[in-house]
Design an enzyme around this catalytic site. Sequence first.
Site, short mmCIF file in Angstrom:
data_model
loop_
_atom_site.label_atom_id
_atom_site.label_comp_id
_atom_site.label_asym_id
_atom_site.label_seq_id
_atom_site.Cartn_x
_atom_site.Cartn_y
_atom_site.Cartn_z
N GLY A 1 -8.35 6.13 -5.09
CA GLY A 1 -7.33 5.78 -4.10
C GLY A 1 -7.97 6.01 -2.74
O GLY A 1 -8.80 6.90 -2.60
N GLU A 61 -10.73 19.45 -1.97
CA GLU A 61 -9.28 19.68 -2.00
C GLU A 61 -8.95 20.97 -2.73
O GLU A 61 -8.02 21.69 -2.36
CB GLU A 61 -8.58 18.49 -2.66
CG GLU A 61 -8.57 17.27 -1.76
CD GLU A 61 -8.35 15.97 -2.49
OE1 GLU A 61 -9.28 15.53 -3.21
OE2 GLU A 61 -7.27 15.39 -2.36
N ARG A 117 -5.38 -0.88 -6.53
CA ARG A 117 -4.19 -1.16 -5.71
C ARG A 117 -4.53 -2.15 -4.59
O ARG A 117 -5.60 -2.07 -4.00
CB ARG A 117 -3.65 0.12 -5.06
CG ARG A 117 -3.19 1.17 -6.03
CD ARG A 117 -2.53 2.32 -5.25
NE ARG A 117 -2.31 3.47 -6.09
CZ ARG A 117 -2.79 4.69 -5.83
NH1 ARG A 117 -3.52 4.92 -4.76
NH2 ARG A 117 -2.52 5.68 -6.65
N ARG A 133 -1.51 21.42 -6.81
CA ARG A 133 -1.40 20.22 -5.97
C ARG A 133 -0.07 19.55 -6.33
O ARG A 133 0.18 19.25 -7.50
CB ARG A 133 -2.55 19.27 -6.27
CG ARG A 133 -2.36 17.95 -5.57
CD ARG A 133 -3.48 16.99 -5.89
NE ARG A 133 -3.29 15.76 -5.12
CZ ARG A 133 -3.35 14.56 -5.66
NH1 ARG A 133 -3.58 14.38 -6.94
NH2 ARG A 133 -3.18 13.50 -4.89
N HIS A 167 -10.83 8.64 3.70
CA HIS A 167 -10.93 9.19 2.33
C HIS A 167 -11.03 7.98 1.40
O HIS A 167 -10.05 7.27 1.18
CB HIS A 167 -9.70 10.04 2.02
CG HIS A 167 -9.69 10.57 0.62
ND1 HIS A 167 -9.93 11.90 0.32
CD2 HIS A 167 -9.48 9.96 -0.57
CE1 HIS A 167 -9.86 12.08 -0.99
NE2 HIS A 167 -9.59 10.91 -1.55
N LEU A 168 -12.22 7.75 0.86
CA LEU A 168 -12.46 6.56 0.05
C LEU A 168 -12.83 6.95 -1.37
O LEU A 168 -13.99 7.26 -1.66
CB LEU A 168 -13.57 5.71 0.68
CG LEU A 168 -13.45 5.43 2.19
CD1 LEU A 168 -14.65 4.65 2.71
CD2 LEU A 168 -12.16 4.69 2.50
N GLY A 169 -11.83 7.00 -2.24
CA GLY A 169 -12.07 7.34 -3.65
C GLY A 169 -11.45 6.26 -4.52
O GLY A 169 -11.41 5.10 -4.13
N ASP A 212 -14.96 0.51 -10.55
CA ASP A 212 -15.93 1.56 -10.17
C ASP A 212 -16.94 0.97 -9.18
O ASP A 212 -17.63 -0.01 -9.49
CB ASP A 212 -16.64 2.07 -11.44
CG ASP A 212 -17.45 3.32 -11.13
OD1 ASP A 212 -18.26 3.29 -10.17
OD2 ASP A 212 -17.30 4.32 -11.85
N PHE A 213 -17.01 1.59 -8.01
CA PHE A 213 -17.87 1.03 -6.95
C PHE A 213 -19.35 1.02 -7.31
O PHE A 213 -20.11 0.22 -6.78
CB PHE A 213 -17.64 1.78 -5.63
CG PHE A 213 -16.50 1.21 -4.84
CD1 PHE A 213 -15.21 1.26 -5.32
CD2 PHE A 213 -16.73 0.59 -3.62
CE1 PHE A 213 -14.14 0.71 -4.62
CE2 PHE A 213 -15.68 0.03 -2.90
CZ PHE A 213 -14.39 0.09 -3.39
N HIS A 225 -3.04 12.16 0.41
CA HIS A 225 -4.41 12.69 0.60
C HIS A 225 -4.47 13.67 1.77
O HIS A 225 -5.52 13.89 2.36
CB HIS A 225 -5.43 11.56 0.91
CG HIS A 225 -5.72 10.66 -0.23
ND1 HIS A 225 -5.99 9.32 -0.04
CD2 HIS A 225 -5.84 10.87 -1.56
CE1 HIS A 225 -6.23 8.75 -1.20
NE2 HIS A 225 -6.15 9.68 -2.15
N ASN A 232 -4.25 20.68 -10.86
CA ASN A 232 -3.79 19.36 -10.44
C ASN A 232 -3.30 18.67 -11.72
O ASN A 232 -4.10 18.18 -12.51
CB ASN A 232 -4.95 18.60 -9.80
CG ASN A 232 -4.55 17.22 -9.33
OD1 ASN A 232 -3.44 16.76 -9.59
ND2 ASN A 232 -5.46 16.57 -8.63
P1 ADP Z 1 -10.69 10.27 -7.01
O1 ADP Z 1 -9.98 9.43 -6.01
O2 ADP Z 1 -10.30 9.98 -8.43
O3 ADP Z 1 -10.79 11.74 -6.65
P2 ADP Z 1 -13.48 10.08 -6.21
O4 ADP Z 1 -13.25 10.63 -4.86
O5 ADP Z 1 -14.34 10.85 -7.15
O6 ADP Z 1 -12.15 9.71 -6.97
O7 ADP Z 1 -14.12 8.62 -6.01
C1 ADP Z 1 -14.31 7.77 -7.09
C2 ADP Z 1 -14.99 6.50 -6.59
O8 ADP Z 1 -16.22 6.84 -5.96
C3 ADP Z 1 -15.29 5.50 -7.70
O9 ADP Z 1 -14.95 4.20 -7.30
C4 ADP Z 1 -16.79 5.62 -7.83
O10 ADP Z 1 -17.35 4.44 -8.25
C5 ADP Z 1 -17.20 5.93 -6.41
N1 ADP Z 1 -18.55 6.50 -6.38
C6 ADP Z 1 -18.98 7.65 -6.92
N2 ADP Z 1 -20.32 7.79 -6.75
C7 ADP Z 1 -20.74 6.67 -6.09
C8 ADP Z 1 -22.00 6.21 -5.63
N3 ADP Z 1 -23.11 6.91 -5.82
N4 ADP Z 1 -22.03 5.03 -4.98
C9 ADP Z 1 -20.92 4.30 -4.80
N5 ADP Z 1 -19.71 4.68 -5.21
C10 ADP Z 1 -19.60 5.85 -5.85
#
Ligand code: ADP
Length: 403
Positions: free
Chosen positions: A219, A387, A248, A98, A215-217, A290-291, A187, A12
């Site tokens: 992005g 992925e 975003r 990817r 899908h909550l990352g 960062d969550f 995604h 990737n």
């Molecule tokens: P990407 O989109 O870069 O692949 P990920 O799917 O790894 O990212 O998601 C990253 C997000 O997940 C970040 O906002 C991170 O804070 C959040 N995250 C990871 N672990 C936890 C957790 N234990 N509790 C809450 N949020 C989390």
Amino acid sequence: MEIHRMNILVLNCGSSSLKYQLINMQDESVVAKGQIERIGAKDAILKYKPTDKSKQSITQVLEIKDHNVAISLVINTLLDKQNGVIANKSEISGIGHRVVHGGEEFIESVLITSAVKDGVRHCIQFAPLHNPHNLKGIEVCEEQLPGVPQVAVFDTAFHHTLPPKAHIYAIPLEFYKNDRIRRYGFHGTSHGFVARVAADHVGRPIEELKIITCHLGNGSSITAVQGGNSIETSMGFTPLEGLVMGTRCGDIDPALVLHLAKLKNLTVEQVDSLLNKKSGMIGLTEGKSDFRDIEDEAMAGNEKYILALEIFCHRLKKYIGAYSAVMGGLDILVFTAGIGERSPYCRNIILANMEYLGISFDPAKNEKNEFEIGTGPVRVLVIPTNEELAIARDTRKILAALK
Ligand code: ADP
């Protein structure tokens, strides 16, 4: 010839980063994985983690001039006498890349040929920040691993089934007809992967099911999967549309773009950066995306962070309702990626008061991030996305057809 091990290298390639996994397709195990960050910098970081515990992980800070150097470092690390996992380049049977944007042309994964490279190049107009680097990765691998078949797996491909009523924007039709401006969605590899895992888990054919995948990352996007096909998704022409994300804004009144540009005298690039890099959670919290950090602050009672999380969850809840309406019901709701898989806090808010839709959940199971947390007619699942494995599987399938 009997092949005992079939290793697929999954890559990737981003603008300044590169993530990789070497997967043994015999049992789909990860042989080694890692990433390179800050490509182009004097203090780039190489990370390498072999699964075999008798070998050592590596984290090294060094100058990495470009993608050529980055990919040769990855290959040399995999080949390293002491800590490497392969003895010869020929132990890499194929490479899966990817690729972010496949436009309307690529509706599934394909073997990379010069025509495919032209196609990926053509799509640079839609994804100027991603496709050039994906293409670079492909070209560097051609040089460094000559003869090894390469496959492109597109982030947009799973969404090729969006019907016109879902993918055409209500702007003059000529822009769709002449310029291919439409919703593409992203995604896709992840949404498709978790939807299939969900269908397998409930033991019903995906063709019969109405599934929503969240899908909550960093992005985030949400997709309605009906009959195994993506029929609605929240990211649009670019990944900016839809949910609130780390940096975003997601959906806003488009007139705001014009208003802000005039009000603050911003250039197109400044507006782009404002909405893509300075908005979403980092904008709302005035500094954090960062969550884990945001939730810590919220749990300590900090109002600003509580509100930011409420805004994030509210947007998602709105989409769950909308997509249930579009499908005429819901069988499975899936949460995946960093936040989806590991944030009981967010799922708790999102899933509250949804009994009218058939959604209810067990707070104790939610707290423990269990695989199945729903208690009502709608199955609510927390599914780790993968992925890389999805890319490796597509690559294997295409290689098998070559024989
Ligand atoms: P990407 O989109 O870069 O692949 P990920 O799917 O790894 O990212 O998601 C990253 C997000 O997940 C970040 O906002 C991170 O804070 C959040 N995250 C990871 N672990 C936890 C957790 N234990 N509790 C809450 N949020 C989390």
